[in-house]
Design a protein around this motif. Structure first.
Motif, short mmCIF file in Angstrom:
data_model
loop_
_atom_site.label_atom_id
_atom_site.label_comp_id
_atom_site.label_asym_id
_atom_site.label_seq_id
_atom_site.Cartn_x
_atom_site.Cartn_y
_atom_site.Cartn_z
N VAL A 128 47.06 35.82 40.41
CA VAL A 128 45.89 36.90 41.13
C VAL A 128 44.99 37.32 39.81
O VAL A 128 44.30 37.79 39.67
CB VAL A 128 46.98 38.22 41.29
CG1 VAL A 128 46.49 39.89 41.45
CG2 VAL A 128 47.63 37.80 42.26
N GLY A 129 45.97 37.48 38.73
CA GLY A 129 45.42 37.46 36.83
C GLY A 129 43.71 36.18 37.29
O GLY A 129 43.29 37.03 36.28
N TRP A 130 43.92 35.03 37.34
CA TRP A 130 43.54 34.61 36.74
C TRP A 130 41.69 34.66 38.37
O TRP A 130 40.98 34.79 38.16
CB TRP A 130 43.64 33.23 36.88
CG TRP A 130 43.17 31.87 37.33
CD1 TRP A 130 42.05 30.79 37.93
CD2 TRP A 130 42.28 31.20 35.56
NE1 TRP A 130 41.07 30.23 37.29
CE2 TRP A 130 41.62 30.25 35.54
CE3 TRP A 130 42.28 32.23 33.75
CZ2 TRP A 130 40.64 29.63 34.99
CZ3 TRP A 130 42.11 31.25 32.98
CH2 TRP A 130 40.76 30.01 33.52
N ARG A 131 42.58 35.36 39.62
CA ARG A 131 41.51 35.34 40.57
C ARG A 131 40.90 36.72 40.92
O ARG A 131 41.23 37.07 41.61
CB ARG A 131 41.35 34.68 41.50
CG ARG A 131 41.80 33.22 41.17
CD ARG A 131 42.03 32.06 42.74
NE ARG A 131 42.05 31.03 42.48
CZ ARG A 131 40.81 29.93 41.94
NH1 ARG A 131 39.89 30.37 42.20
NH2 ARG A 131 40.82 28.59 42.14
N ARG A 132 40.90 37.22 39.47
CA ARG A 132 40.66 39.15 39.93
C ARG A 132 39.49 39.30 40.35
O ARG A 132 38.55 38.52 40.57
CB ARG A 132 41.63 39.95 38.59
CG ARG A 132 39.99 39.84 37.55
CD ARG A 132 40.75 40.56 36.58
NE ARG A 132 39.07 40.06 35.11
CZ ARG A 132 39.31 39.20 34.42
NH1 ARG A 132 40.45 37.89 34.87
NH2 ARG A 132 37.95 39.15 34.02
N TRP A 135 40.96 38.72 47.40
CA TRP A 135 42.04 39.03 47.64
C TRP A 135 42.93 38.97 47.57
O TRP A 135 43.97 39.96 48.94
CB TRP A 135 41.69 38.40 49.54
CG TRP A 135 41.91 36.89 49.64
CD1 TRP A 135 41.81 35.90 49.28
CD2 TRP A 135 43.80 36.37 49.58
NE1 TRP A 135 42.59 34.58 49.04
CE2 TRP A 135 43.22 35.01 49.21
CE3 TRP A 135 44.64 37.12 49.72
CZ2 TRP A 135 44.15 33.77 49.12
CZ3 TRP A 135 45.99 36.11 49.63
CH2 TRP A 135 45.46 34.67 49.52
N LEU A 136 43.28 38.42 46.81
CA LEU A 136 44.44 37.83 45.98
C LEU A 136 45.15 39.52 45.34
O LEU A 136 46.01 39.51 45.57
CB LEU A 136 45.03 37.36 45.04
CG LEU A 136 44.78 35.39 45.53
CD1 LEU A 136 44.70 34.60 44.94
CD2 LEU A 136 46.35 35.21 45.87
N ASP A 137 44.08 40.40 45.07
CA ASP A 137 44.89 41.45 44.73
C ASP A 137 45.36 42.40 45.08
O ASP A 137 45.82 43.04 44.84
CB ASP A 137 43.77 42.22 43.94
CG ASP A 137 43.00 41.93 42.66
OD1 ASP A 137 43.79 41.26 42.16
OD2 ASP A 137 41.78 42.21 41.95
N SER A 138 45.48 42.68 46.49
CA SER A 138 45.16 42.73 47.94
C SER A 138 47.70 42.84 47.42
O SER A 138 48.04 43.58 48.17
CB SER A 138 45.65 42.49 49.20
OG SER A 138 45.79 41.51 49.33
#
Length: 329
Positions: A128-132, A135-138
């Motif tokens: 999540v932090g790498w691909r902030r 959609w992973l932020d959800s």
């Protein structure tokens, strides 16, 4: 070497302080705890003879003619011999035997659940932090909501849905009561089956904290110069994420994981109570309800040793992972 010597000396002093507090706390309680224990022994059919009273006076230091210093050294002697007294709530079972029976259940359940929640939170937090901004932020608000739900409420919801409603898991207990505890496959399978739902409760309630902490550290780490330099060199994203960003971002989580590992032996009182699980947390609650000072002292001592030991090990490993701590320490 001086760094390791200072760390070891600090934890030895902390252990001595914890043991000393464990000695004095019952002696600071109002009233005479020995009289309470003797009354409970009599109610349960125990023989209240001078020898039994003397044993509890040595343990709790109430009503003894000896000086407090003599009582303290007597307490240290019995403790290092492994004699933690006799439990009132399970008279005449020794405290050490009760702890030895309950501790493996807690270590397996809470230990595995804590490790799974830590590993899952760190892996998801890294992604999540790498691909902030994707959609992973959800995942962050979803897991945060689970962590914000009261612990006992989440356990009761899982019991109502998965155990009572769907019948996928048993309602309570650590194993099928028709089985005898042992190392056979039937008993181990029953123990795993009964422990799955309590472990799921612990994982769901704690994974959000690990995920959020790791995600925030990854966001901070990805803006560091060494990460930007690695990107400028044309290194693969997966290598930069794991070898450069995540390796440094995980350090605060490792320290938090050490504390969590130490408190594994304390059990999860609410979870064990909801699921009637035979762990150390339920024994601690039983001891408090029955004013079983000997059992309380024994459990607190085990928890103290576990917390200090886990923190010492991780402090030493932390110095290996990040050599800068040896210089600053």
């Amino acid at each position: 070497m001086r760094y390791y010597a200072r760390k070891l000396a600090f934890y030895l002093v902390a252990f001595w302080a914890a043991v000393t507090l464990n000695f004095f706390i019952p002696r600071l309680m109002p009233g005479n705890p020995v009289d309470i224990l003797m009354a409970k022994l009599a109610q349960r059919g125990g023989t209240v003879d001078p020898a039994a009273r003397r044993a509890y006076e040595l343990l709790l230091g109430s009503g003894s003619d000896e000086s407090l210093l003599s009582q303290y050294f007597a307490y240290l002697g019995t403790m290092f011999r492994g004699d933690l007294g006799v439990s009132v709530s399970s008279f005449p079972t020794p405290v050490s035997e009760i702890i030895a029976d309950a501790l493996p259940w807690t270590l397996v359940l809470v230990g595995i659940a804590t490790f799974l929640s830590f590993a899952l939170g760190v892996v998801l937090g890294t992604l999540v932090g790498w691909r902030r901004g994707t959609w992973l932020d959800s995942l962050v608000p979803a897991t945060t909501v689970l962590a914000a739900v009261p612990y006992f409420w989440l356990a009761l919801i899982l019991v109502a849905l998965l155990a009572s409603g769907l019948g996928w898991f048993p309602l309570l207990g650590g194993y099928d009561v028709v089985l005898s505890p042992g190392w056979d496959l039937e008993f181990l399978g029953s123990a795993v089956y009964h422990g799955t739902l309590p472990a799921l409760t612990i994982v769901l309630s704690s994974v959000g904290g690990w995920l959020l902490g790791m995600r925030n550290m990854m966001v901070s780490t990805t803006s560091e110069d060494y990460v930007l330099t690695a990107k400028a060199k044309g290194l693969r994203d997966s290598r930069i994420m794991i070898r450069y960003a995540a390796r440094n971002a995980v350090l605060p989580s490792v320290a938090g994981f050490a504390i969590s590992l130490g408190f594994v032996v304390a059990g999860s009182i609410i979870t064990e109570q909801v699921f009637s699980y035979p762990g150390i947390g339920s024994k601690l609650l039983q001891a408090v309800q029955n004013n079983d000072y000997a059992l309380m002292q024994g459990i607190f001592l085990v928890i103290t040793v576990a917390v200090l030991g886990a923190n010492l090990v991780v402090d030493l490993l932390y110095a290996v992972i990040d050599p800068r701590t040896r210089v600053s320490g």
